[in-house]
Scaffold this active site. Sequence first.
Site, PDB file in Angstrom:
ATOM      1  N   TYR A 136       0.851  -1.191   0.000  1.00 46.77           N
ATOM      2  CA  TYR A 136       0.000   0.000   0.000  1.00 46.77           C
ATOM      3  C   TYR A 136       0.884   1.237   0.000  1.00 46.77           C
ATOM      4  O   TYR A 136       1.645   1.464   0.937  1.00 46.77           O
ATOM      5  CB  TYR A 136      -0.893  -0.036   1.236  1.00 46.77           C
ATOM      6  CG  TYR A 136      -1.932   1.064   1.344  1.00 46.77           C
ATOM      7  CD1 TYR A 136      -2.222   1.915   0.285  1.00 46.77           C
ATOM      8  CD2 TYR A 136      -2.642   1.248   2.522  1.00 46.77           C
ATOM      9  CE1 TYR A 136      -3.180   2.905   0.389  1.00 46.77           C
ATOM     10  CE2 TYR A 136      -3.618   2.233   2.642  1.00 46.77           C
ATOM     11  CZ  TYR A 136      -3.874   3.055   1.582  1.00 46.77           C
ATOM     12  OH  TYR A 136      -4.820   4.041   1.695  1.00 46.77           O
ATOM     13  N   LYS A 164      -1.236  -1.123  -4.187  1.00 39.09           N
ATOM     14  CA  LYS A 164      -2.352  -0.189  -4.120  1.00 39.09           C
ATOM     15  C   LYS A 164      -1.755   1.208  -4.225  1.00 39.09           C
ATOM     16  O   LYS A 164      -1.094   1.691  -3.311  1.00 39.09           O
ATOM     17  CB  LYS A 164      -3.144  -0.337  -2.821  1.00 39.09           C
ATOM     18  CG  LYS A 164      -4.307   0.661  -2.717  1.00 39.09           C
ATOM     19  CD  LYS A 164      -5.027   0.583  -1.377  1.00 39.09           C
ATOM     20  CE  LYS A 164      -6.141   1.628  -1.312  1.00 39.09           C
ATOM     21  NZ  LYS A 164      -6.821   1.652   0.012  1.00 39.09           N
TER      22      LYS A 164
END
Length: 309
Positions: A136, A164
């Site tokens: 992330y 992400k």
Amino acid sequence: MTIPWRDVFPAMTTQFRRDESLDLDATARHIEAMIDSGASGLVMLGSLGENATLEPDEKRRVVAAAIEAAHGRVPVIATVVETSTAAAKTYARDMERLGADGLMLLPAMIYRADPRETLLHYRDVARATQLPIICYNNPLAYHVDLTPAMFAELAAVPNLVAIKESSGDVRRITDLRNTVGDRYVLFAGVDDLALESAVLGADGWIAGIGLAFPRENQRLWDLAVAGELDAARRLYRWFTPLAHLDTHVKFVQYIKLAIQAAGLGAEWVRAPRRTLVGEERRRVLGIIETGLEQRPKLPPLPKRRRRAR
């Protein structure tokens, strides 16, 4: 379970009661709605899941409840949000034992690691588990930027499989492709850049406001990846005022209010967050109610079959 690394993986909220206690039944009901909408996976206990406000035992209970609710139909991804690498490794191992299908890994919280420290954190946690990991990247929120060059250095770690991308700079999709090719699955991580990310080659979308509008969220992504851009743009123009709610410091409160207005859950959050009041609540609810009133009519989705583990 073999994870289908594509399409929409909603970033689930953790549902609470008014007294801030966990409401696992409400969380399970919301999971059911997301699966019915066509979601390809569930990301539990990310920023929207209020991970940092949960006790260690509560985190494990939420993930266990999600695994039970999903019942093998879609993969469950557990987010690793800890203040130390050692704690992150312990949590990753626990999630593997619980039966999570994958992890989403954040930098260690509080301390702003430099690139060398960040790379070591990701390598060490990845070595602690066999589970596939989404990395992330959200430098706006967590003040640590995982750059394309850093992902090139991490490419040798086999279970770091996806990114992400939430930097807020849609150019990163192209920069990542130019730097690392197809080494990682790329997920859009900012709701009001979802269409742009899809056009530039993102493989999926870890979505926020789609928790309140799951069928429309799924339809937008399906149109985008099918290249039906005229229809996607029309739907995106309706969707964008709602998607902007994902990019505010109070995005958890905003999206939970939308979930409540849509009849899919409750707005209760855990302190230090507080539910919205006064003019701010009226303004945000106005955006949500306009979205509900102007909601487009969509064809029904096919029923999802259970996946084999």
